[in-house]
Design a protein around this motif. Structure first.
Motif, mmCIF file in Angstrom:
data_model
loop_
_atom_site.group_PDB
_atom_site.id
_atom_site.type_symbol
_atom_site.label_atom_id
_atom_site.label_comp_id
_atom_site.label_asym_id
_atom_site.label_seq_id
_atom_site.Cartn_x
_atom_site.Cartn_y
_atom_site.Cartn_z
ATOM 1 N N TYR A 1 46.585 13.716 -53.542
ATOM 2 C CA TYR A 1 48.032 13.893 -53.517
ATOM 3 C C TYR A 1 48.620 13.371 -54.820
ATOM 4 C CZ TYR A 1 52.847 13.737 -51.707
ATOM 5 O OH TYR A 1 54.188 13.933 -51.509
ATOM 6 N N ALA B 1 51.344 13.093 -57.448
ATOM 7 C CA ALA B 1 52.770 13.373 -57.587
ATOM 8 C C ALA B 1 53.062 13.678 -59.055
ATOM 9 C CB ALA B 1 53.586 12.188 -57.104
ATOM 10 N N THR C 1 55.172 18.190 -55.841
ATOM 11 C CA THR C 1 54.010 18.520 -54.998
ATOM 12 C C THR C 1 53.543 19.965 -55.149
ATOM 13 O OG1 THR C 1 55.331 19.180 -53.072
ATOM 14 C CG2 THR C 1 54.779 16.827 -53.283
ATOM 15 N N TYR D 1 49.716 20.169 -54.717
ATOM 16 C CA TYR D 1 49.352 19.729 -53.376
ATOM 17 C C TYR D 1 49.795 20.749 -52.329
ATOM 18 C CZ TYR D 1 49.168 16.786 -49.189
ATOM 19 O OH TYR D 1 48.901 16.284 -47.938
ATOM 20 N N SER D 2 51.027 21.207 -52.427
ATOM 21 C CA SER D 2 51.542 22.179 -51.463
ATOM 22 C C SER D 2 50.732 23.472 -51.507
ATOM 23 C CB SER D 2 53.019 22.466 -51.743
ATOM 24 O OG SER D 2 53.797 21.302 -51.560
#
Length: 249
Positions: free
Chosen positions: A83, A85, A142, A145-146
């Motif tokens: 994750y 950022a 994100t 990640y998304s």
């Protein structure tokens, strides 16, 4: 409902993280024989394997190694995840590739290897992934990640469809924001508190909110469920009660 995993052998990928270690502990308490894999080796089980899931071939290799070393697997739980950022403009191709490799590609590779081994041995198996509400509702920073979690949900459905005839079930749990005190992906306390305040149920999630759902989808009691993504987010996907409204409160 108390679930027994006695006689079940479970490989947990990402066993060293906050969610992974909690899952390993719960499975062990429920009677499962847990094989823990992470990079570096996890300490959640007396059976440890190292696997750098960002590397091609690593996910399939650790599944085969677990099978050959400890015996046939009944359950594969993929709770590994990165994750980072990073604003979209700072998201390099290298970072994007690494996040997709760990969060999505390794899940596909591990599951297809498991399905091959099960087919050769004439066995059934259950697979559970960990997605995220970010697959449908990204936050600033994100993008990678998304994208990885959206890909993982597509992989969940595609694998479930193709592997059903082989008696391999594939599902996922999509948590909302879960505070696991990660040292790999640390979050400022004020950010965590602000996210919790915007959740309809008034708090962020804990590992204990997610683990029972991962276990249920791994258990024979959910034997007629496949290709599903179970949202466990305290109502966050519904919107926030603090959203501006013209209705008097």
């Amino acid at each position: 409902m108390t679930l027994s995993f006695t006689g079940q052998r479970v490989l947990v990928l990402g066993a060293g993280g906050g969610l992974g270690s909690a899952l390993c502990a719960a499975l062990t308490e429920a009677g499962a024989e847990v094989v823990a894999a992470d990079a570096p080796a996890a300490q959640a089980s007396d059976r440890h394997l190292e696997a750098d899931l960002s590397q091609r071939g690593a996910a399939a290799a650790v599944v085969e190694r677990a099978w050959q070393t400890y015996g046939p697997l009944d359950v594969l739980a993929h709770v590994a995840g990165l994750y980072p950022a990073q604003p979209a403009l700072a998201t390099t191709e290298e970072l994007f590739d690494t996040v997709l490799a760990v969060n999505a590609r390794s899940a596909l590779a591990a599951t297809t290897k498991l399905a091959e081994l099960c087919a050769a041995a004439g066995r059934a198996a259950t697979v559970v992934f960990t997605s995220s509400g970010a697959a449908h509702r990204p936050r600033p920073g994100t993008v990678a990640y998304s994208a990885s979690k959206a890909a993982l949900e597509a992989i969940t459905r595609g694998l479930a469809l193709e592997l059903a005839e082989s008696n391999v079930r594939v599902n996922a749990v999509a948590p909302g924001f879960v505070d696991v005190g990660s040292t790999l992906n640390p979050m400022p306390r004020e950010y965590v508190d602000a996210v919790g305040a915007a959740v309809p149920m008034g708090r962020v999630g804990k590992a204990a909110d997610i683990v029972p759902n991962l276990m249920w989808l791994s258990h024979p009691s959910s034997s007629w469920v496949t290709g599903q993504v179970l949202v466990v987010d305290g109502g966050a996907s519904l919107g926030s009660p603090s959203t501006p409204s013209w209705i008097a409160r």
